[in-house]
Design an enzyme around this catalytic site. Structure first.
Site, mmCIF file in Angstrom:
data_model
loop_
_atom_site.group_PDB
_atom_site.id
_atom_site.type_symbol
_atom_site.label_atom_id
_atom_site.label_comp_id
_atom_site.label_asym_id
_atom_site.label_seq_id
_atom_site.Cartn_x
_atom_site.Cartn_y
_atom_site.Cartn_z
ATOM 1 C CE1 TYR A 52 47.655 -25.961 19.281
ATOM 2 C CE2 TYR A 52 47.221 -24.153 20.822
ATOM 3 C CZ TYR A 52 46.914 -25.303 20.370
ATOM 4 O OH TYR A 52 46.214 -26.178 21.347
ATOM 5 N NE ARG A 55 54.689 -27.824 20.029
ATOM 6 C CZ ARG A 55 55.293 -26.861 21.073
ATOM 7 N NH1 ARG A 55 54.460 -26.290 21.705
ATOM 8 N NH2 ARG A 55 56.621 -27.024 21.080
ATOM 9 C CD GLN A 85 43.325 -39.431 20.636
ATOM 10 O OE1 GLN A 85 43.240 -39.007 21.867
ATOM 11 N NE2 GLN A 85 44.037 -40.667 20.712
ATOM 12 C CG ASN A 86 48.653 -37.471 16.350
ATOM 13 O OD1 ASN A 86 48.301 -37.323 17.677
ATOM 14 N ND2 ASN A 86 49.238 -38.280 16.113
ATOM 15 C CG ASP A 88 51.051 -34.977 13.144
ATOM 16 O OD1 ASP A 88 50.568 -35.675 12.210
ATOM 17 O OD2 ASP A 88 51.255 -35.537 14.413
ATOM 18 C CG HIS A 103 41.326 -33.621 19.148
ATOM 19 N ND1 HIS A 103 42.302 -34.597 20.018
ATOM 20 C CD2 HIS A 103 40.207 -33.992 19.499
ATOM 21 C CE1 HIS A 103 41.502 -35.365 20.912
ATOM 22 N NE2 HIS A 103 40.337 -34.969 20.508
ATOM 23 C CB THR A 170 46.281 -42.811 21.581
ATOM 24 O OG1 THR A 170 45.289 -42.296 22.550
ATOM 25 C CG2 THR A 170 45.334 -43.979 21.254
ATOM 26 C CB SER A 171 47.583 -41.938 27.058
ATOM 27 O OG SER A 171 46.887 -40.773 26.823
HETATM 28 P P1 NAD Z 1 49.021 -38.858 24.875
HETATM 29 O O1 NAD Z 1 50.579 -38.036 25.026
HETATM 30 O O2 NAD Z 1 48.338 -38.610 26.035
HETATM 31 O O3 NAD Z 1 49.902 -40.282 24.774
HETATM 32 C C1 NAD Z 1 50.896 -40.905 23.898
HETATM 33 C C2 NAD Z 1 50.993 -42.109 23.975
HETATM 34 O O4 NAD Z 1 51.885 -42.580 23.058
HETATM 35 C C3 NAD Z 1 51.315 -42.873 25.294
HETATM 36 O O5 NAD Z 1 50.390 -44.171 25.622
HETATM 37 C C4 NAD Z 1 52.741 -43.591 25.089
HETATM 38 O O6 NAD Z 1 53.008 -44.649 25.629
HETATM 39 C C5 NAD Z 1 52.656 -43.813 23.388
HETATM 40 N N1 NAD Z 1 54.200 -43.497 22.868
HETATM 41 C C6 NAD Z 1 55.201 -42.957 22.962
HETATM 42 N N2 NAD Z 1 56.138 -43.095 22.105
HETATM 43 C C7 NAD Z 1 55.499 -43.891 21.281
HETATM 44 C C8 NAD Z 1 56.036 -44.508 20.088
HETATM 45 N N3 NAD Z 1 57.438 -44.416 19.558
HETATM 46 N N4 NAD Z 1 55.288 -45.386 19.221
HETATM 47 C C9 NAD Z 1 53.860 -45.999 19.770
HETATM 48 N N5 NAD Z 1 53.291 -45.025 20.894
HETATM 49 C C10 NAD Z 1 54.186 -44.316 21.668
HETATM 50 O O7 NAD Z 1 48.521 -38.674 23.445
HETATM 51 P P2 NAD Z 1 47.064 -38.756 23.029
HETATM 52 O O8 NAD Z 1 46.468 -39.959 23.562
HETATM 53 O O9 NAD Z 1 47.100 -38.578 21.476
HETATM 54 O O10 NAD Z 1 46.374 -37.390 23.537
HETATM 55 C C11 NAD Z 1 46.940 -36.365 23.502
HETATM 56 C C12 NAD Z 1 46.234 -35.108 22.943
HETATM 57 O O11 NAD Z 1 47.110 -34.034 22.599
HETATM 58 C C13 NAD Z 1 45.723 -35.519 21.529
HETATM 59 O O12 NAD Z 1 44.236 -35.393 21.544
HETATM 60 C C14 NAD Z 1 46.260 -34.594 20.576
HETATM 61 O O13 NAD Z 1 45.306 -33.854 19.922
HETATM 62 C C15 NAD Z 1 47.202 -33.876 21.315
HETATM 63 N N6 NAD Z 1 48.750 -33.736 20.729
HETATM 64 C C16 NAD Z 1 48.970 -34.068 19.371
HETATM 65 C C17 NAD Z 1 50.261 -34.111 19.008
HETATM 66 C C18 NAD Z 1 50.404 -34.105 17.313
HETATM 67 O O14 NAD Z 1 49.396 -33.783 16.584
HETATM 68 N N7 NAD Z 1 51.184 -34.881 16.930
HETATM 69 C C19 NAD Z 1 51.152 -34.234 19.903
HETATM 70 C C20 NAD Z 1 50.931 -33.957 21.227
HETATM 71 C C21 NAD Z 1 49.724 -33.837 21.607
#
Ligand code: NAD
Length: 228
Positions: A52, A55, A85-86, A88, A103, A170-171
């Site tokens: 973390y 990150r 969900q981020n 950041d 989260h 988001t996936s």
């Molecule tokens: P995920 O990684 O499962 O899905 C990411 C999605 O983003 C995918 O569907 C992908 O197609 C899409 N994507 C990729 N590039 C893109 C772009 N340029 N524009 C728009 N969409 C784009 O992420 P999730 O569904 O958010 O789940 C992951 C978990 O991990 C979250 O709960 C979160 O807490 C954590 N996480 C957070 C961060 C952050 O805070 N930035 C980063 C990584 C993971």
């Protein structure tokens, strides 16, 4: 109009922060079970803290992108709630004022024995030996896999009030977050902006797909919403 925007890691991808499932299910090269679970913390708190810290340093160096900024601009004309969900803080730094962090937030720490004790972290590093006011080790203020999501009921209440629901990057695979869309009224228009929208959206026929990166799709939609 109350616009609810539900964001995931994809919205921050163009700020240089990697998504979660991009790399064979690994998060920045780590297995989730090794760095983002209560078991990982019990087993090897140093590794979790280091993960973390790296990150956090990357997030502090990253900048909000055109998608974060466009969402903030929407507040000029509409009531806007961002549910993210981020972990950041790029929505805040872009200027959005009404954000639910499902989260948690990596720039804060919490007591490892009392999750209600939450503190700002000064800089990027949280160390083993940094203690809360109850003299217990501080951990990142993030929800780990297997932990409860305390903000989910607030988020559900917000989704029920949405006049327009926009999903970005988001996936839709991390639960309970992904279930939020089920609480949006069936009469509310729902739009998904994600380059993989067509593959993701097979379970939700009523959602309109915009297969585009966030920095293209979000500003276009916001322009339309500000001019209509
Ligand atoms: P995920 O990684 O499962 O899905 C990411 C999605 O983003 C995918 O569907 C992908 O197609 C899409 N994507 C990729 N590039 C893109 C772009 N340029 N524009 C728009 N969409 C784009 O992420 P999730 O569904 O958010 O789940 C992951 C978990 O991990 C979250 O709960 C979160 O807490 C954590 N996480 C957070 C961060 C952050 O805070 N930035 C980063 C990584 C993971």
């Amino acid at each position: 109009m109350h616009i609810v925007i539900f964001t995931g890691a994809g919205i921050s991808a163009e700020s240089g922060l990697k998504t979660f499932r991009g790399d064979h299910g690994l998060w920045e090269g780590y297995r989730v079970e090794d760095v983002a679970t209560p078991e990982a913390w019990a087993r090897n708190a140093e590794l979790v803290q280091e993960f973390y810290n790296i990150r956090r340093r990357a997030i502090l160096e990253a900048q909000p992108n055109e998608a974060h900024k466009a969402i903030a601009l929407l507040e000029e004309k509409h009531q806007v709630t961002v549910i993210t969900q981020n972990i950041d803080n790029l929505h805040e730094r872009a200027g959005s004022t009404n954000i639910v962090h499902l989260h948690g937030l990596i720039t804060k720490s919490q007591s490892s024995i009392d999750p209600t004790l939450i503190y700002d972290i000064d800089g990027w590093e949280l160390k083993i030996g940094d203690l809360c006011e109850k003299q217990s080790q501080l951990r990142p203020h993030v929800v780990w896999f297997g932990e409860a999501v305390p903000m989910i009921s607030i988020a559900i209440g917000i989704c029920k009030q949405a006049d327009l629901f926009i999903i970005v990057g988001t996936s839709l695979q991390v639960y309970p977050a992904a279930s939020l869309v089920n609480y949006v009224p069936s009469t509310t228009k729902k739009i998904l902006i994600d380059p993989a929208a067509d593959q993701l959206n097979k379970n939700y026929e009523e959602i309109i797909n915009v297969s585009a990166k966030a920095c293209i799709g979000v500003p276009m939609l916001v322009k339309e919403l500000l001019s209509s």
